[in-house]
Design an enzyme around this catalytic site. Structure first.
Site, PDB file in Angstrom:
ATOM      1  N   ASP A 317       0.814  -1.206   0.000  1.00  0.00           N
ATOM      2  CA  ASP A 317       0.000   0.000   0.000  1.00  0.00           C
ATOM      3  C   ASP A 317       0.853   1.263   0.000  1.00  0.00           C
ATOM      4  O   ASP A 317       1.923   1.311   0.611  1.00  0.00           O
ATOM      5  CB  ASP A 317      -0.892  -0.015   1.254  1.00  0.00           C
ATOM      6  N   GLU A 370       1.109  -0.522  -5.149  1.00  0.00           N
ATOM      7  CA  GLU A 370       0.129   0.534  -5.387  1.00  0.00           C
ATOM      8  C   GLU A 370       0.934   1.826  -5.489  1.00  0.00           C
ATOM      9  O   GLU A 370       1.210   2.481  -4.491  1.00  0.00           O
ATOM     10  CB  GLU A 370      -0.895   0.626  -4.248  1.00  0.00           C
TER      11      GLU A 370
END
Length: 670
Positions: A317, A370
Site C-alpha cells: 500500500d 500501489e
C-alpha cells in the site's frame, strides 16, 4: 527539531549470535523466529524466551496475567546495546495475554504490545496473545501447480474484499474466517474470479481505518478468529484453486499508545524528524527505513505472510508516499535527501531489499505496488535498477477511463485520448488494472453510478467498460459489490446490498459479470501475453468522431480475438473494419447480450470477409455496432485468397518464321 538521543557506545552482538547480528544489520529475513516470545529450555527447564528491540529504554520487563502485570517479576536484560532478553520460569498457556513494560529515559512506564506477536487481543483490548503456529497444510497440489506455468501467462482476475463487510450475520456481527470460507470461496469460484485480495487483515485497532493503520505486523486480526482459522481459510482457497493476496502496509503506522509509536519512549520505529516522520493528513507516523532493525522487522513481516501463511502475494500500500519526501507536504514541511532531491533513497533501498527477500524465500510471489506516479521500473528486477516488484497497479488507466466513462457521450469524441493513451505505456510495467475500494467511497459513486444517462444506459455503460477492461492488456481487479451493480457507495460498517439481487437489473448485472469473467478465463488471447506488444495490435484507434476503437489480442499458439468498442449509445450500421484473416468470423461475446439486460443486437456467427483492404489488412468485414457495446470476434474458418485468374489467350494466327533469339536473351536488332 531532531530529537536528541543519549546512546551508549554500540556493542558488537554476542559472539556466535547470528540471528541477532543479522537483525541489527537489517538482513534478518525471519526475525520473527528470534524476536518476540518463544518456547525454550533454560537451565534445563522448559520456559519462554523473550526478546524485544528497545534501544533507548532504561528498563524492560515482561508482564501479563501470569504475574498480575507486576513489572518486577520478569525483568529483561540487554544482550547488546539495543536488544533486551529474558526467560520465564514456566511455559505460556495458549492465548496467554502479555505486554512489555518499558521504562523510558524520562517519564512514566509505558506498556507496549509485542511487535512480533502472532495473535492479539480483540479490540478494544491491546495486549498480545501467545499462540503456536502448527497448522498442517493440505495445499501441496496448489503449490505444485504454481510451478508448472509462469504466473505472467495465467489469467488473473482479482476480487477485492473487505472481510468485515462482504456479508454479515442477521444481527450485524461479522463473519468468522470459517464462515467466510463457507460462503466466499464458492461464490468467488462461481463468479469466475481467480484471486481474493483482502484489505489489510494484519491486526489494527480502529475499524474506520479499514485495516490500513496496522498495530500487529505478524498477527491476523482477531476480529474474525484465530491465526489457525485464517490459515485454514487460505488452505481452503488453494484447494479450490483460488489464490490469496493481502494488502500490506509498510508506509506508516498509527500513534496508538500500545503500538510502535515512541516504542521505547523515543522515536524508535519512526523518523525522529517530523518532516520525514509524520503523515499529517493521515495522522500517522512513517517508518525510519534508515534503521537496519526496522528493515529487518518489515522484511520479516512480508516473508512471514508469504512463507508461514502461504499467502500468494502482497499488495504493498501507498508506495508513492514512501518514495517521495514531499508526498502530501507543502514547501518547508519536508527535507531533501543528501543529493538535494525529493526521493527517499532509504525507502528505495528498503523496497528493493523487501522484494529481493520475498523472491529469495518463496517461489514466485506476487509483489504488487500501489504506486500512483510515473516512478520508472517499479515492476522491473533490482539488478536492472528497478524496485523489484513484479506488478504495479495502473492508476493512470483507471483515472483516465473512469473520467472518460463518466462523461456525457456527446463529449467523449473530444476526449478520445483518455481512451487510447494507456496503450502508449501499457507494456512499460507489468500492470494490474484496478477498480478498487478507493473508487467507490468519499463521494466518488459506485461504478454503475459513475455512468451517465438512464438506468438502462448506466447498465450498458458499465458492461461496455468492464468488457473493454477484460480486453485491455494487464491483469484485472474489481471491488466487491461491483459485480451486482451496487448503487450506493461502499460502507465498511454495513454488509453489501445483497438484497438488490431480488431485482432483475441486478440479476442481469451479476449474470454479466459471471459470463464475462468466465469468458476471460477461457480465452488465453486475453491473458497469455499481457506484458508485451506481441499480444496486442491496433486495428483502428483514430475514429474519435464516432468514439469507436478496435484491436487484436493474441495467444501464444496464434489464436486471436478482435475487440470492437463503441462508446456512444448510437447504433452504427455498416461499420467496416479490417481483420487479419480471410474467411468466416463469429461474434463470440457481446456486452449487449439480452441475458445481461442488453438489446440483443448481434452480428451472428457467419460474418464473411470481403477482399476490401482496410486498416492495413487485405480483407475487412462489415458490422453493426450496438450502442454503448463492446464485443469480441473470432475467425472460425480461414480461407486462402484465390490465385489470380490468368487472362484467356487469343487464338494465335499463323505466325511468320522468326529469327532465332541469341542465348543471352538479348535482341540482335538492327
Amino acid at each position: 527539531m531532531s530529537e536528541k538521543r543519549k546512546t551508549a557506545p554500540k556493542k558488537e552482538p554476542p559472539q556466535g549470535n547470528v540471528p541477532l547480528y543479522l537483525f541489527r544489520s537489517g538482513k534478518n529475513r525471519r526475525a520473527y523466529e528470534y524476536m518476540g516470545v518463544h518456547k525454550a529450555v533454560h537451565n534445563g527447564k522448559e520456559c519462554m524466551v523473550v526478546r524485544v528491540w528497545a534501544p533507548e529504554a532504561k528498563e524492560v520487563s515482561l508482564v501479563g496475567n501470569f504475574c498480575n502485570w507486576d513489572k518486577a517479576k520478569y525483568p529483561l536484560k540487554k544482550i547488546d546495546d539495543a536488544v533486551w532478553e529474558g526467560y520465564t520460569d514456566f511455559v505460556f498457556q495458549p492465548y496467554e495475554l502479555y505486554k512489555f513494560c518499558i521504562k523510558p529515559q524520562q517519564g512514566e512506564d509505558i506498556y507496549k504490545a509485542d511487535p512480533y506477536a502472532l495473535h492479539a487481543e480483540t479490540r478494544p483490548g491491546t495486549a498480545s496473545r501467545w499462540v503456536e503456529l502448527d497448522y498442517q497444510w493440505q495445499d501441496g497440489s496448489w503449490l505444485q501447480e504454481k510451478t508448472k506455468t509462469s504466473q505472467y501467462a495465467r489469467p488473473m482476475n482479482i476480487y477485492e474484499v473487505h472481510a468485515g463487510s462482504w456479508r454479515k450475520y442477521a444481527d450485524g456481527s461479522v463473519f468468522s474466517y470459517e464462515k467466510l470460507g463457507d460462503e466466499l470461496i464458492p461464490y468467488v469460484k462461481d463468479m469466475g474470479f481467480t484471486h481474493i485480495e483482502f484489505m489489510p487483515l494484519t491486526e489494527y485497532p480502529f475499524d474506520g481505518s479499514w485495516g490500513y493503520q496496522v498495530m500487529g505486523y505478524f498477527a491476523p486480526t482477531s476480529r474474525y478468529g484465530e491465526p489457525k482459522d485464517f490459515m485454514r481459510f487460505v488452505d481452503r482457497c488453494h484447494q479450490a484453486g483460488i489464490g490469496v493476496i493481502m494488502d500490506w502496509v509498510p508506509a506508516h503506522f498509527p500513534r496508538d499508545s500500545a503500538g510502535l509509536a515512541k516504542f521505547d519512549g523515543s522515536c524508535c520505529y519512526e523518523y525522529a524528524d517530523p518532516r520525514k516522520g509524520e503523515h499529517k493528513e493521515w495522522g500517522t507516523l512513517v517508518f525510519d527505513y534508515a534503521k537496519p532493525e526496522v528493515v529487518s522487522f518489515l522484511v520479516s513481516s512480508a516473508v512471514f505472510w508469504l512463507k508461514e501463511y502461504h499467502i500468494d502475494g502482497l499488495r504493498v500500500d501507498a508506495v508513492a508516499s514512501m518514495l517521495y519526501l514531499d508526498y502530501n507536504r507543502k514547501d518547508g514541511e519536508w527535507v531533501a535527501n543528501k543529493d538535494g532531491g525529493k526521493e527517499n533513497l532509504e525507502a528505495v533501498e528498503f523496497l528493493q531489499a523487501l522484494n529481493e527477500a520475498a523472491f529469495a524465500e518463496v517461489y514466485e510471489p506476487m509483489m504488487i505496488a500501489e504506486e500512483s506516479t510515473s516512478w520508472p521500473m517499479v515492476s522491473k528486477p533490482t539488478f536492472m535498477g528497478g524496485l523489484g516488484f513484479n506488478y504495479k497497479w495502473n492508476m493512470g488507466w483507471m483515472n483516465d477511463m473512469l473520467r472518460y466513462m463518466s462523461l456525457d457521450p456527446l463529449f467523449r469524441s473530444g476526449n478520445h485520448d483518455a481512451l487510447t493513451f494507456s496503450f502508449f505505456y501499457a507494456f512499460s510495467e507489468n500492470f494490474i488494472l484496478p477498480i478498487s475500494h478507493d473508487e467507490v467511497v468519499y463521494g466518488k459513486a459506485s461504478l454503475i453510478n459513475k455512468m451517465p444517462g438512464t438506468d438502462e444506459q448506466k447498465a450498458a455503460g458499465m458492461r461496455s467498460f468492464v468488457t473493454y477492461m477484460m480486453a485491455h492488456p494487464g491483469k484485472k481487479l474489481q471491488f466487491m459489490g461491483t459485480e451486482f451493480a451496487q448503487k450506493n457507495e461502499w460502507n465498511y460498517e454495513k454488509e453489501l446490498e445483497w438484497g438488490l439481487l431480488q431485482y432483475k437489473e441486478h440479476q442481469d448485472a451479476q449474470n454479466f459479470f459471471r459470463a464475462v469473467n468466465h469468458f476471460y478465463l477461457e480465452r488465453p488471447e486475453l491473458w497469455e501475453i499481457d506484458f508485451s506488444w506481441e499480444g496486442f495490435e491496433w486495428i483502428s484507434n483514430d475514429d474519435y468522431k464516432q468514439s469507436v476503437i478496435a484491436f487484436r489480442r493474441k495467444a501464444k499458439d496464434g489464436r486471436e480475438l478482435v475487440a470492437v468498442c463503441n462508446f456512444v449509445p448510437v447504433q452504427r450500421e455498416g461499420y467496416r473494419i479490417g481483420v487479419p484473416f480471410r474467411g468466416t468470423w463469429a461474434e463470440v461475446f457481446s456486452s449487449d447480450d439480452a441475458s445481461f439486460g442488453g438489446q440483443g443486437v448481434t452480428n451472428g456467427k457467419n460474418i464473411k470477409t470481403e477482399d476490401i483492404p482496410m486498416h492495413g489488412c487485405e480483407q475487412s468485414v462489415t458490422l453493426t455496432l450496438p450502442g454503448n457495446t463492446v464485443f469480441f470476434l473470432e475467425c472460425t474458418r480461414k480461407t486462402p485468397k484465390p490465385a489470380p485468374k490468368e487472362k484467356a489467350k487469343a487464338t494465335p494466327k499463323k505466325a511468320a518464321a522468326k529469327k532465332p533469339v541469341p542465348k543471352t536473351g538479348k535482341s540482335s536488332g538492327k
